[in-house]
Motif scaffolding. Structure first.
Motif, PDB file in Angstrom:
ATOM      1  N   ASN A 139       7.874  97.616 108.104  1.00  0.00           N
ATOM      2  CA  ASN A 139       8.869  98.051 107.132  1.00  0.00           C
ATOM      3  C   ASN A 139       9.526  96.809 106.524  1.00  0.00           C
ATOM      4  OD1 ASN A 139      10.614  99.767 105.666  1.00  0.00           O
ATOM      5  ND2 ASN A 139      12.189  99.586 107.251  1.00  0.00           N
ATOM      6  N   VAL A 140       9.359  96.619 105.212  1.00  0.00           N
ATOM      7  CA  VAL A 140       9.921  95.464 104.512  1.00  0.00           C
ATOM      8  C   VAL A 140      10.971  95.970 103.528  1.00  0.00           C
ATOM      9  CG1 VAL A 140       9.445  93.508 103.001  1.00  0.00           C
ATOM     10  CG2 VAL A 140       7.774  94.177 104.736  1.00  0.00           C
ATOM     11  N   THR A 171      10.658  95.574 111.436  1.00  0.00           N
ATOM     12  CA  THR A 171      11.307  95.539 110.124  1.00  0.00           C
ATOM     13  C   THR A 171      11.616  94.107 109.715  1.00  0.00           C
ATOM     14  OG1 THR A 171      12.312  97.716 110.470  1.00  0.00           O
ATOM     15  CG2 THR A 171      13.328  96.308 108.809  1.00  0.00           C
ATOM     16  N   LEU A 172      11.452  93.821 108.436  1.00  0.00           N
ATOM     17  CA  LEU A 172      11.906  92.567 107.843  1.00  0.00           C
ATOM     18  C   LEU A 172      12.844  92.905 106.692  1.00  0.00           C
ATOM     19  CD1 LEU A 172       9.935  89.373 107.026  1.00  0.00           C
ATOM     20  CD2 LEU A 172      11.310  90.425 105.231  1.00  0.00           C
ATOM     21  N   VAL A 173      14.048  92.340 106.723  1.00  0.00           N
ATOM     22  CA  VAL A 173      15.014  92.529 105.643  1.00  0.00           C
ATOM     23  C   VAL A 173      15.146  91.202 104.902  1.00  0.00           C
ATOM     24  CG1 VAL A 173      17.347  93.208 105.009  1.00  0.00           C
ATOM     25  CG2 VAL A 173      16.260  94.221 107.023  1.00  0.00           C
ATOM     26  N   HIS A 235      15.936  88.512 107.707  1.00  0.00           N
ATOM     27  CA  HIS A 235      16.079  88.853 109.127  1.00  0.00           C
ATOM     28  C   HIS A 235      14.822  89.618 109.512  1.00  0.00           C
ATOM     29  CE1 HIS A 235      17.590  90.351 112.939  1.00  0.00           C
ATOM     30  NE2 HIS A 235      17.192  91.546 112.571  1.00  0.00           N
ATOM     31  N   SER A 236      14.068  89.079 110.454  1.00  0.00           N
ATOM     32  CA  SER A 236      12.790  89.690 110.805  1.00  0.00           C
ATOM     33  C   SER A 236      12.752  90.101 112.270  1.00  0.00           C
ATOM     34  CB  SER A 236      11.639  88.708 110.528  1.00  0.00           C
ATOM     35  OG  SER A 236      10.412  89.255 110.970  1.00  0.00           O
ATOM     36  N   SER A 237      12.304  91.307 112.495  1.00  0.00           N
ATOM     37  CA  SER A 237      11.982  91.755 113.850  1.00  0.00           C
ATOM     38  C   SER A 237      10.557  92.301 113.867  1.00  0.00           C
ATOM     39  CB  SER A 237      12.970  92.839 114.313  1.00  0.00           C
ATOM     40  OG  SER A 237      12.918  93.965 113.463  1.00  0.00           O
ATOM     41  N   LEU A 406      13.581  86.868 118.363  1.00  0.00           N
ATOM     42  CA  LEU A 406      13.153  87.689 119.479  1.00  0.00           C
ATOM     43  C   LEU A 406      11.894  87.086 120.086  1.00  0.00           C
ATOM     44  CD1 LEU A 406      13.616  91.188 117.820  1.00  0.00           C
ATOM     45  CD2 LEU A 406      15.228  89.948 119.253  1.00  0.00           C
ATOM     46  N   GLY A 407      11.786  87.121 121.398  1.00  0.00           N
ATOM     47  CA  GLY A 407      10.618  86.552 122.055  1.00  0.00           C
ATOM     48  C   GLY A 407      10.130  87.417 123.192  1.00  0.00           C
TER      49      GLY A 407
END
Length: 613
Positions: A139-140, A171-173, A235-237, A406-407
């Motif tokens: 989701n971008v 998601t990447l915002v 901001h990327s997850s 996040l890792g």
């Protein structure tokens, strides 16, 4: 602190997924004909360009222009429902008025009114929370909605631009500019598109470029073209590598990277698993070392010494980071908290930290939402060894923006293990062996290896007796192409000094601009030097001071000696020899040989001058 404990913070995502057929959808909105607030220039044109490019990439696009808040909300509900389905790639793009209003991020419908912001706008945070992307979905969300604030008469409850948003995994915002900041408007040389959208539609067409690299390229282009006044932010997850361009690989194992020729496949994965199983034995027995020699030769074709294998065992879980405490003068400059936080001074080649994306100049302030008070406190916070597959988060300040990384605990790739051996040989000053090992990984596309090889070539060490500038340029460009900012450092040095190509301040400053957008201290301070010394940029002591101050706060010696020179000569500041001495003395403790040498000469010069007072 124990390197194995901090390493758990700085680990890479290890995500596997199959590249089956996927559903692609997009919701693209351009609002400019506002009724109660000022019109918004060119949002419709921007949205049209984005919609056309996404359709060309195979997306099923819903395109709205000059939509009301109710229409946006209805379309957003449909989008969220589809985005929550398995194997779905979704892109939401909004261009129009948007701002933080009473603590909520709102994308305004054209009927937005200060009498009722909520019902005439899309609450972006709530919209994101409605998207529950499946583990194999992407989701971008792209918000080109921070170019200006509505007129004075409706500004009372507004903050400048959007604030940072939280997003669920997958998601990447992306923001046209940093949270809380305002973006520039129309780009005169791009058919009337905004500066951000101009770069967006260009970069999403790039074949075989991961989506996070796409947005990094957008950031670099906008930052450079705006004269460093607009810095896009994401901001990327995301939990997998995804590609916009048709025909590109869908998903890759982020630990190995499909761009590397000869990456261990299923036939050699068992050998690599056995390698790690043996390395888990501590200490290594002679039998284990001999078995490891055989396995590593099977994987690489290289005979490793038992000393190199012991070095791999000791360093394969290292964090690969050298930390500095934050000086009090640096906190305000860097946007760091009044207390706590650790400055990343350097990243080792092949280290876990670099694979995660930690960079020189980052400030680690949080681990699992707990504040980092110092190195010892960080070690206690992380605590005991974590099992493979455990997840961690880190709060990192870069370019004054707090982001989250996040890792997931994962094992080193074969490339990383070979780079561990190369690094050990470099420390032993066995440069020929270092070159041999780094060449094996560099030829497979490893950025760390190519940076190391560029270093060897520039200094004429390894299997050569003089600098090899052709090799320097080849390896530095390969590293830069792989996204390694240190590759740009060596390309900048070559342009600045005329190593293998004509001297060019213009090219050197282009590379500095790109690296500065990534927060590289050497690039930020280098731009300060360029403004101070008229190196391809008009002499501007105010800009020089600001950039040198930021570079110095990040621990860069050039920034420190540059500030010393400004205060010693009274260039753009009041002449102050005492302050100049402070900056030169700080450079003595920078660990940079060149900076230390310059600082020693400057301090002797000040001592001589003082003797005549």
């Amino acid at each position: 602190m124990n390197a194995a404990t901090f390493a758990k913070l700085l680990l890479v995502w290890l995500v596997f997924a199959s590249a089956h057929a996927e559903t692609r959808q997009a919701l693209v909105i351009g609002n400019e004909a506002y009724t109660s607030v000022s019109p918004f220039a060119n949002a419709v044109g921007d949205a049209r360009a984005v919609a056309e490019n996404l359709r060309a990439l195979g997306f099923d696009v819903t395109h709205l222009q000059n939509a009301t808040g109710a229409a946006i909300a209805k379309a957003g509900e449909r989008y969220a429902a589809r985005a929550s389905q398995p194997q779905t790639v979704s892109v939401f793009y909004f261009s129009g008025h948007g701002a933080e209003v009473d603590g909520r991020n709102l994308a305004f419908g054209v009927d937005a009114s200060r009498n009722d912001w909520r019902s005439t706008s899309l609450d972006v945070q709530r919209f994101l929370s409605d998207v529950r992307a499946a583990s194999n979905s992407v989701n971008v969300v792209i918000l080109d909605a921070c170019r200006e604030i509505p007129p004075q008469d409706v500004r009372g409850t507004f903050a400048g631009g959007f604030r940072a948003l939280e997003a669920s995994p997958g998601t990447l915002v992306a923001y046209a500019t940093s949270p809380g900041k305002l973006a520039s408007g129309v780009s005169a040389d791009a058919a009337g598109l905004s500066l951000y959208t101009k770069h967006l539609v260009r970069e999403i067409r790039a074949v075989a470029v991961p989506v996070e690299q796409v947005f990094k390229n957008i950031r670099l282009g906008v930052y450079a073209e705006s004269g460093q006044s607009q810095l896009p932010w994401e901001h990327s997850s995301l939990t997998k590598d995804y590609y916009f361009a048709p025909g590109a690989p869908g998903v890759r194992d982020l630990n190995h990277g499909a761009q590397n020729a000869g990456v261990p496949g299923p036939s050699s994965q068992g050998a690599l698993d056995e390698v790690h199983g043996l390395f888990d034995q501590s200490p290594l027995s002679e039998a284990a070392e001999r078995r490891l020699q055989g396995l590593l030769k099977e994987l690489t074709g290289i005979e490793f010494t038992r000393a190199e294998i012991r070095a791999m065992s000791a360093t394969r879980h290292r964090a690969g980071v050298r930390f500095l405490g934050l000086a009090d003068y640096a906190r305000g400059v860097l946007g760091a908290p009044a207390q706590g936080g650790l400055l990343v001074a350097s990243i080792d080649a092949g280290s876990i930290a670099h694979r995660l994306g930690i960079k020189e100049g980052d400030i680690v302030v949080l681990v699992n939402d707990q504040p980092v008070a110092g190195i010892e406190a960080l070690s206690r916070l992380i605590g005991s060894e974590l099992a493979r597959g455990s997840r961690l988060s880190a709060g990192v300040i870069r370019n004054r923006i707090l982001g989250q990384m996040l890792g997931v605990v994962s094992r080193s790739s074969i490339d990383d293990l070979v780079m561990d051996a190369a690094g050990w040989n470099f420390d032993q000053k066995d440069f020929k062996r270092t070159q041999l090992l780094a060449t094996w990984t560099g030829d497979r596309g490893n950025g760390d290896a190519n940076v190391l090889l560029a270093n060897l070539a520039a200094n004429g060490i390894g299997d050569r007796g003089a600098p090899d500038y052709a090799e320097l340029l080849r390896r530095a460009q390969a590293a830069a192409d792989a996204g390694h900012v240190r590759g740009k450092f060596w390309l900048m040095q070559a342009s600045l000094r005329g190593w293998g190509l004509p001297k060019s301040y213009v090219r050197a400053n282009e590379l500095r601009n790109e690296a500065a957008a990534e927060g590289a201290p050497w690039a930020i301070a280098g731009l300060g030097i360029a403004y101070m010394d008229d190196q391809g940029l008009p002499r501007n002591y105010a800009k020089a001071h600001a950039l040198l101050e930021q570079g110095a706060a990040l621990g860069n010696a050039d920034g420190m000696v540059g500030l010393g020179w400004l205060y010693e000569r009274g260039l753009g500041v009041t002449k102050d020899l005492a302050t100049a001495r402070v900056w030169y003395e700080r450079a003595l403790h920078s660990g940079n040989e060149s900076g230390i040498a310059i600082a020693h000469k400057a301090l002797r010069r000040l001592d001589i001058a003082s003797s005549f007072l």
